[in-house]
Design a protein around this motif. Sequence first.
Motif, PDB file in Angstrom:
ATOM      1  N   ALA A 461       0.987  -1.326  -0.228  1.00 26.53           N
ATOM      2  CA  ALA A 461       0.123   0.037  -0.006  1.00 26.53           C
ATOM      3  C   ALA A 461       0.826   1.284   0.117  1.00 26.53           C
ATOM      4  O   ALA A 461       1.939   1.122   0.436  1.00 26.53           O
ATOM      5  CB  ALA A 461      -1.043   0.022   1.406  1.00 26.53           C
ATOM      6  N   ARG A 462       0.279   2.355  -0.610  1.00 29.67           N
ATOM      7  CA  ARG A 462       1.157   3.530  -0.421  1.00 29.67           C
ATOM      8  C   ARG A 462       0.397   4.666   0.555  1.00 29.67           C
ATOM      9  O   ARG A 462      -0.717   4.105   1.038  1.00 29.67           O
ATOM     10  CB  ARG A 462       0.819   4.275  -1.984  1.00 29.67           C
ATOM     11  CG  ARG A 462       1.737   3.444  -2.883  1.00 29.67           C
ATOM     12  CD  ARG A 462       1.316   4.476  -4.136  1.00 29.67           C
ATOM     13  NE  ARG A 462       2.192   3.636  -5.313  1.00 29.67           N
ATOM     14  CZ  ARG A 462       3.216   3.765  -5.640  1.00 29.67           C
ATOM     15  NH1 ARG A 462       4.150   4.592  -5.088  1.00 29.67           N
ATOM     16  NH2 ARG A 462       3.872   2.958  -6.800  1.00 29.67           N
ATOM     17  N   PRO A 463       1.223   5.412   1.054  1.00 32.26           N
ATOM     18  CA  PRO A 463       0.555   6.221   2.340  1.00 32.26           C
ATOM     19  C   PRO A 463      -0.822   6.692   1.986  1.00 32.26           C
ATOM     20  O   PRO A 463      -1.853   6.816   2.610  1.00 32.26           O
ATOM     21  CB  PRO A 463       1.480   7.541   2.163  1.00 32.26           C
ATOM     22  CG  PRO A 463       2.836   6.809   1.737  1.00 32.26           C
ATOM     23  CD  PRO A 463       2.552   6.076   0.830  1.00 32.26           C
ATOM     24  N   GLY A 464      -1.180   7.318   0.795  1.00 32.90           N
ATOM     25  CA  GLY A 464      -2.580   7.863   0.435  1.00 32.90           C
ATOM     26  C   GLY A 464      -3.565   6.819   0.249  1.00 32.90           C
ATOM     27  O   GLY A 464      -4.748   7.112   0.307  1.00 32.90           O
ATOM     28  N   GLU A 465      -3.053   5.677   0.092  1.00 29.97           N
ATOM     29  CA  GLU A 465      -4.209   4.354  -0.011  1.00 29.97           C
ATOM     30  C   GLU A 465      -4.542   3.611   1.124  1.00 29.97           C
ATOM     31  O   GLU A 465      -5.419   2.782   1.421  1.00 29.97           O
ATOM     32  CB  GLU A 465      -3.491   3.509  -0.888  1.00 29.97           C
ATOM     33  CG  GLU A 465      -3.239   3.977  -2.387  1.00 29.97           C
ATOM     34  CD  GLU A 465      -2.354   3.032  -3.065  1.00 29.97           C
ATOM     35  OE1 GLU A 465      -1.919   1.862  -2.496  1.00 29.97           O
ATOM     36  OE2 GLU A 465      -2.055   3.264  -4.133  1.00 29.97           O
ATOM     37  N   ALA A 466      -3.698   3.946   2.216  1.00 27.15           N
ATOM     38  CA  ALA A 466      -4.206   3.441   3.623  1.00 27.15           C
ATOM     39  C   ALA A 466      -4.483   4.106   4.686  1.00 27.15           C
ATOM     40  O   ALA A 466      -4.037   5.454   4.743  1.00 27.15           O
ATOM     41  CB  ALA A 466      -2.658   2.682   3.930  1.00 27.15           C
ATOM     42  N   PHE A 467      -5.302   3.832   5.325  1.00 23.69           N
ATOM     43  CA  PHE A 467      -6.208   4.559   6.467  1.00 23.69           C
ATOM     44  C   PHE A 467      -5.570   3.837   8.014  1.00 23.69           C
ATOM     45  O   PHE A 467      -5.988   2.812   8.080  1.00 23.69           O
ATOM     46  CB  PHE A 467      -7.489   4.572   6.490  1.00 23.69           C
ATOM     47  CG  PHE A 467      -8.163   5.565   7.565  1.00 23.69           C
ATOM     48  CD1 PHE A 467      -8.393   6.869   7.511  1.00 23.69           C
ATOM     49  CD2 PHE A 467      -8.803   4.930   8.582  1.00 23.69           C
ATOM     50  CE1 PHE A 467      -8.892   7.605   8.448  1.00 23.69           C
ATOM     51  CE2 PHE A 467      -9.382   5.617   9.763  1.00 23.69           C
ATOM     52  CZ  PHE A 467      -9.449   7.091   9.680  1.00 23.69           C
ATOM     53  N   PRO A 468      -4.799   4.752   8.534  1.00 29.08           N
ATOM     54  CA  PRO A 468      -4.018   4.015   9.710  1.00 29.08           C
ATOM     55  C   PRO A 468      -5.372   4.061  10.899  1.00 29.08           C
ATOM     56  O   PRO A 468      -5.898   4.945  11.372  1.00 29.08           O
ATOM     57  CB  PRO A 468      -3.180   5.206  10.159  1.00 29.08           C
ATOM     58  CG  PRO A 468      -3.713   6.481   9.515  1.00 29.08           C
ATOM     59  CD  PRO A 468      -4.589   5.890   8.415  1.00 29.08           C
ATOM     60  N   ALA A 469      -5.451   2.862  11.390  1.00 22.30           N
ATOM     61  CA  ALA A 469      -6.554   2.451  12.595  1.00 22.30           C
ATOM     62  C   ALA A 469      -5.719   1.674  13.765  1.00 22.30           C
ATOM     63  O   ALA A 469      -6.146   0.507  13.493  1.00 22.30           O
ATOM     64  CB  ALA A 469      -7.768   1.761  12.072  1.00 22.30           C
ATOM     65  N   GLY A 470      -5.100   2.244  14.628  1.00 21.61           N
ATOM     66  CA  GLY A 470      -4.398   1.661  15.623  1.00 21.61           C
ATOM     67  C   GLY A 470      -3.340   0.845  15.079  1.00 21.61           C
ATOM     68  O   GLY A 470      -2.220   1.234  14.306  1.00 21.61           O
ATOM     69  N   GLY A 471      -3.237  -0.509  15.353  1.00 21.83           N
ATOM     70  CA  GLY A 471      -1.998  -1.469  14.618  1.00 21.83           C
ATOM     71  C   GLY A 471      -2.417  -2.005  13.143  1.00 21.83           C
ATOM     72  O   GLY A 471      -1.622  -2.634  12.921  1.00 21.83           O
ATOM     73  N   VAL A 472      -3.373  -1.355  12.604  1.00 23.59           N
ATOM     74  CA  VAL A 472      -3.766  -1.975  11.329  1.00 23.59           C
ATOM     75  C   VAL A 472      -3.974  -0.880  10.282  1.00 23.59           C
ATOM     76  O   VAL A 472      -4.147   0.246  10.734  1.00 23.59           O
ATOM     77  CB  VAL A 472      -4.932  -2.847  11.026  1.00 23.59           C
ATOM     78  CG1 VAL A 472      -4.659  -4.088  11.945  1.00 23.59           C
ATOM     79  CG2 VAL A 472      -6.346  -1.888  11.414  1.00 23.59           C
ATOM     80  N   LEU A 473      -3.552  -0.840   8.981  1.00 20.83           N
ATOM     81  CA  LEU A 473      -3.967   0.078   7.939  1.00 20.83           C
ATOM     82  C   LEU A 473      -5.001  -0.486   7.263  1.00 20.83           C
ATOM     83  O   LEU A 473      -5.121  -1.671   6.719  1.00 20.83           O
ATOM     84  CB  LEU A 473      -2.656   0.168   7.170  1.00 20.83           C
ATOM     85  CG  LEU A 473      -1.486   0.540   7.762  1.00 20.83           C
ATOM     86  CD1 LEU A 473      -0.400   0.345   6.829  1.00 20.83           C
ATOM     87  CD2 LEU A 473      -1.571   1.956   8.465  1.00 20.83           C
ATOM     88  N   LEU A 474      -6.226   0.198   6.839  1.00 21.26           N
ATOM     89  CA  LEU A 474      -7.246  -0.047   6.116  1.00 21.26           C
ATOM     90  C   LEU A 474      -7.172   0.315   4.693  1.00 21.26           C
ATOM     91  O   LEU A 474      -6.828   1.575   4.699  1.00 21.26           O
ATOM     92  CB  LEU A 474      -8.466   0.318   6.747  1.00 21.26           C
ATOM     93  CG  LEU A 474      -8.735   0.118   8.185  1.00 21.26           C
ATOM     94  CD1 LEU A 474      -9.962   0.600   8.665  1.00 21.26           C
ATOM     95  CD2 LEU A 474      -8.871  -1.464   8.455  1.00 21.26           C
ATOM     96  N   THR A 475      -7.441  -0.537   3.634  1.00 24.99           N
ATOM     97  CA  THR A 475      -7.291  -0.355   2.430  1.00 24.99           C
ATOM     98  C   THR A 475      -8.617  -0.639   1.737  1.00 24.99           C
ATOM     99  O   THR A 475      -9.214  -1.744   2.118  1.00 24.99           O
ATOM    100  CB  THR A 475      -6.195  -1.154   1.607  1.00 24.99           C
ATOM    101  OG1 THR A 475      -6.307  -2.284   1.685  1.00 24.99           O
ATOM    102  CG2 THR A 475      -4.650  -0.689   2.326  1.00 24.99           C
ATOM    103  N   VAL A 476      -9.037  -0.071   0.729  1.00 23.48           N
ATOM    104  CA  VAL A 476     -10.330  -0.055   0.055  1.00 23.48           C
ATOM    105  C   VAL A 476     -10.031  -0.367  -1.442  1.00 23.48           C
ATOM    106  O   VAL A 476      -9.616   0.378  -2.090  1.00 23.48           O
ATOM    107  CB  VAL A 476     -11.149   0.815   0.179  1.00 23.48           C
ATOM    108  CG1 VAL A 476     -12.681   0.451  -0.589  1.00 23.48           C
ATOM    109  CG2 VAL A 476     -11.607   0.962   1.674  1.00 23.48           C
ATOM    110  N   ALA A 477     -10.369  -1.754  -1.917  1.00 26.42           N
ATOM    111  CA  ALA A 477     -10.098  -2.014  -3.400  1.00 26.42           C
ATOM    112  C   ALA A 477     -11.351  -1.314  -4.084  1.00 26.42           C
ATOM    113  O   ALA A 477     -12.158  -0.663  -3.681  1.00 26.42           O
ATOM    114  CB  ALA A 477     -10.198  -3.264  -3.408  1.00 26.42           C
ATOM    115  N   GLU A 478     -10.964  -1.501  -5.495  1.00 29.53           N
ATOM    116  CA  GLU A 478     -11.919  -0.814  -6.389  1.00 29.53           C
ATOM    117  C   GLU A 478     -13.295  -1.294  -6.318  1.00 29.53           C
ATOM    118  O   GLU A 478     -14.501  -0.871  -6.468  1.00 29.53           O
ATOM    119  CB  GLU A 478     -11.362  -0.719  -7.910  1.00 29.53           C
ATOM    120  CG  GLU A 478     -10.259   0.157  -8.217  1.00 29.53           C
ATOM    121  CD  GLU A 478     -10.786   1.680  -8.020  1.00 29.53           C
ATOM    122  OE1 GLU A 478     -11.988   1.950  -8.412  1.00 29.53           O
ATOM    123  OE2 GLU A 478     -10.028   2.663  -7.441  1.00 29.53           O
TER     124      GLU A 478
END
Length: 721
Positions: A461-478
């Motif tokens: 993931a790239r910085p703008g693609e990942a939403f930080p939420a505690g110890g995880v990063l949330l990404t949303v596919a198309e």
Amino acid sequence: MPPLREPGAHPEAEFPQYAGAYRLEARLGSGGMGVVHLARSASGMQLAVKVVHAPYAADPEFRARFRQEVAAARRVSGAFTAPVVDADPEADRPWMATLYVPGPTLADQVKRNGPMSPAALRRLTAGLAEALRDIHRAGVIHRDLKPSNVLLTDGGPKVIDFGISRPYDSDLRTETGKLIGSPPYMAPEQFQRPREVGPPVDVFALGAVIVHAATGRGPFDSDSPYIVAYQVVHDQPDLGGVPEELAPLVARCLAKDPADRPTPDEVMEALLPPSYEAEAFVPAQRRRPAVEAVVPDGRRGGAEEDTHVRGAPPVRRRLPRVRLVVAAALLLLVASAGAGAYAVWGGGGADPGRAGAEGRAGAAGEGAATPWRTALRGGGGTPVCSAGGSPEALYCSAAGAGTVRIDPADGRVLWSAPSSAAEVRAPVVSGPVVLSAGPDGRLRALDPVKGAAVRDAALPARPGEAFPAGGVLLTVAENGTVTALDGASGAARWKKPLVGHVRPDFSLYDGGSGLAYAFEHTPSGASTLVTAVDAASGRAAWQRSLEGVLTPVSTAGSGDLVLTAMDENSDTAELVRYAPATGASTRIALPFALDGPQVAMAGDAAYLLARGGSLLAVDTAATGAGGGKAELWRLETGVGRASAPVLGEDGRLYFSAADGRLLAVDTERGALVGQSRARLSGGKLAHASDLPAPVAMGRLVVGSAPDGSVFALDGADPGAW
């Protein structure tokens, strides 16, 4: 960007519900030739469907031109345009469906936010030149490039509306009886010999578009299209307000003779090297390591002139440059003054602080927070910082350079992780690691103590693609699938679609509850689906559809969710407070609409800071009708552009201005209680293209500025800033 909604009856009420097999869900906008609707394909892909006005559908000549437009758009569909998905020029009401591209037009952006900064103008010029090169290679001449036909997206500008005449733009007619183009952006030959136009007409329009982006007006302005036409053919363009470094290139684009205009390739070549954050670009790997001093903030030393600007009006131009400083001489200067000198990553110049009374960091007494300033010289633009971990540490990133850890006590750089990634996002503390963009632009996990990468492979993931939420990063596919990536390992903890959502976004994470809030507007803008997701497991805690175009912004003291509500003008006119425990929602009308406010909350009090510096305090627990009863206080800060607000100790609110000032507001009284001086670049007032929020670390407040520096001030005494 939500669909534009226009209340009341309009001439397009007779438009069909379908264009071919596509159901028209919402009206995005209208032009001289037709109306553009939002629709979806069978797979759920969002489309922009243009349906021609009924009078033009009956015009054989117009139908022929529409067929030509469809063919041209299909030929150039690619990275710089909205690709054609389907079309039927022979339908009773001809239509064309392209991929829906979210983002404002250049015209709307300039109208709402004013002229662009020099760095943004260079990016826009290069992006449009690249688009025109692609269009011309396909054998197509656009003929109607103008601000309303340029979409601004995260991936750069996109050009839309190929070969369209807009008969309602003016009463002018060419020898064919139709005006091909829009007078303020048409080349002289389009008025003089319209049947002989070639690719240079698009380059002329490019120059006119850049003038508009730089000044808010065109190079040939008049209320009369006839006068505009005369000026285009006979007068010299008005380039007042265009940055000096771009003016010669824009003047060449606006040459009367097509042969004197540059080609799109030559425009791009004139903008090389491709750095839009500094006048001189030196790749990080070629920069000779240097040593820089870290000293208390205040009076400058070394080779720079000290210029203090307090309360200066915002200036839209940003003139950053790379400065050369003799580091050894600075170290000797600082050492002779009794100040501590430390090695700092990136090289560059120091900014000595006020001498004597402040002395070395921490020398003012127990518990004191002594100001300091550290210049990060590896890249251009404003550094972006964040804090986290245990004990809490400060991490900053700068464009084209990488990430550093800074000791908040005295400003020393403890380690650096160089990177040439152009995209700058604040480092994220995720569990036991720090996440920042690596050389390839993808996220990498760094050891917070040593700064070394903890694993060879980058996160997917790239910085703008990942939403930080505690110890995880949330990404949303198309396709709408949400994946939670472990911040340390990059492995997927869970992966699933969110029930009810097609393509959700995340805007808020509450560390106390561990909930991340996903939201999605309906295409019509009538309602917003909100889902609270346990970030660690992916379990949906609750889901609710709420009326209006809403965005989750914070949680109140009781755990209720607070959302902003957008009106038909895309301004924030209300707050909505939703109580998951009872399912009740309360709408708090604001006393006046705010332009793009960012929100900070303390208990039930919400502080909304608009783009133009208007600050409004609202009690979200108020139940009375009308914003006047909910309003706590209001303040005009005088800041032209403001960062997100941050709450610190003793009930103070902090935010940054575009010129590098840090401002403090007493939230009890609604009064401005302190502001620092502007942070200058090369002795001139400079502005950041992006405004990072300050970081509150106990008594310390850390800001960053467009001169490339990170600085700390004592939040307990803002009056002394």
